[in-house]
Design an enzyme around this catalytic site. Structure first.
Site, PDB file in Angstrom:
ATOM      1  N   TYR A   1      17.536 -56.812 -17.915  1.00 32.21           N
ATOM      2  CA  TYR A   1      17.569 -55.706 -18.889  1.00 32.21           C
ATOM      3  C   TYR A   1      17.297 -54.364 -18.194  1.00 32.21           C
ATOM      4  CZ  TYR A   1      16.320 -53.229 -23.254  1.00 32.21           C
ATOM      5  OH  TYR A   1      16.265 -52.348 -24.312  1.00 32.21           O
TER       6      TYR A   1
ATOM      7  N   LYS B   1      19.755 -51.144 -17.960  1.00 32.07           N
ATOM      8  CA  LYS B   1      19.365 -49.859 -18.552  1.00 32.07           C
ATOM      9  C   LYS B   1      19.262 -48.753 -17.489  1.00 32.07           C
ATOM     10  CE  LYS B   1      19.166 -51.127 -22.862  1.00 32.07           C
ATOM     11  NZ  LYS B   1      20.147 -50.584 -23.822  1.00 32.07           N
TER      12      LYS B   1
END
Ligand code: NAD
Length: 244
Positions: A152, A156
């Site tokens: 993640y 991001k």
């Protein structure tokens, strides 16, 4: 403020995406509500927008799939003819320490959170003109990293690099590109965080509360407006001051 503007928000059937879609409509934009599989909820959001007097349609597309995204844009072109505001919001988590992380858990998160940014923005660009806005939802995890979120965090952080580069490419065309990095926001993505972890997180947040989707939507509406015209290539945190 956003009168005669057409906006697309990805993953807008719930949570932060829904709040952004409704807030943009409140400011006068017509809004396309992209969704993955929850047609009833997406239609409800579109109805909410129509009740505000704006035009809205719910369009299904898996943003990690380039062909599905292209087809969605054919419909947007047919229905609206242009796009002024793109909000790349759709995202998922598949948390696990790298030691336990399967290749599928890595790939799925990268494709959905970062691959989608290419798929959607690439298709959106030909429909955008001067004064258009591209806003992507990253996370403070993309800045600080987080235990169990290597996939993640990488996705991001990738959004930030992509957006800073695109800001340099598109400045001469009068298109701004910015990133919102939310902290801990109440949504279905965070609903399974345990009670104790939530308590600790809230304690760590200087403003002493978790954020609401509307806190993110308020900044998105500002970045979408002409008032943000001299801001590009920036990452703005909406985190109550949280540093993880
Ligand atoms: P959420 O799970 O409620 O919303 C995510 C949305 O993305 C859902 O509507 C989902 O259907 C959609 N989506 C997922 N995969 C998709 C796909 N392949 N194609 C199209 N749509 C897809 O969570 P949220 O908190 O509202 O998250 C919105 C964004 O904000 C995400 O990018 C998330 O990473 C980011 N974010 C959330 C927080 C938080 O604390 N909630 C913090 C930082 C960043």
């Amino acid at each position: 403020m956003l009168k005669n503007k057409v906006a697309l928000v990805t993953g807008a059937s719930r949570g932060i995406g829904r709040a952004i879609a409704v807030e943009l409509a409140r400011h006068g934009a017509d809004v396309i509500v992209n969704y993955f599989n929850d047609e009833p909820r997406a239609s409800k959001v579109a109805d909410e927008i129509k009740a505000l007097g704006m035009k809205s349609i719910a369009l299904k597309a898996d943003v990690s799939n380039f062909d599905e995204v292209s087809k969605m844009f054919e419909k947007i072109k047919g229905e609206f003819g242009k796009l002024d505001i793109l909000v790349n919001n759709a995202g998922i988590t598949k948390d696990r320490s790298l030691k336990k992380m399967a290749q599928e858990e890595w790939g799925k998160v990268i494709e959905t959170n970062l691959g989608s940014i290419y798929n959607v923005t690439k298709n959106a660009l030909p429909m955008m003109q001067k004064d258009s806005r591209i806003i992507s939802i990253s996370s403070i995890v993309g800045i600080y990293g987080n235990f169990g979120q290597a996939n993640y965090a990488a996705s991001k952080a990738g959004i930030i690099g992509f957006s800073k580069s695109l800001a340099k490419e598109l400045g001469r065309h009068g298109i701004t590109v910015n990133v919102i990095a939310p902290g801990f926001i109440e949504s279905e993505m965070t609903k399974d965080i345990g009670f104790l972890k939530k308590k600790i997180l809230t304690y760590m947040i200087p403003l002493k509360r978790s954020g609401m989707p509307e806190d993110v939507a308020n900044l998105a509406a500002f970045l979408a407006s002409e008032k943000s015209g001299y801001i590009t290539g920036q990452v703005i945190r909406v985190s109550g001051g949280l540093v993880i």
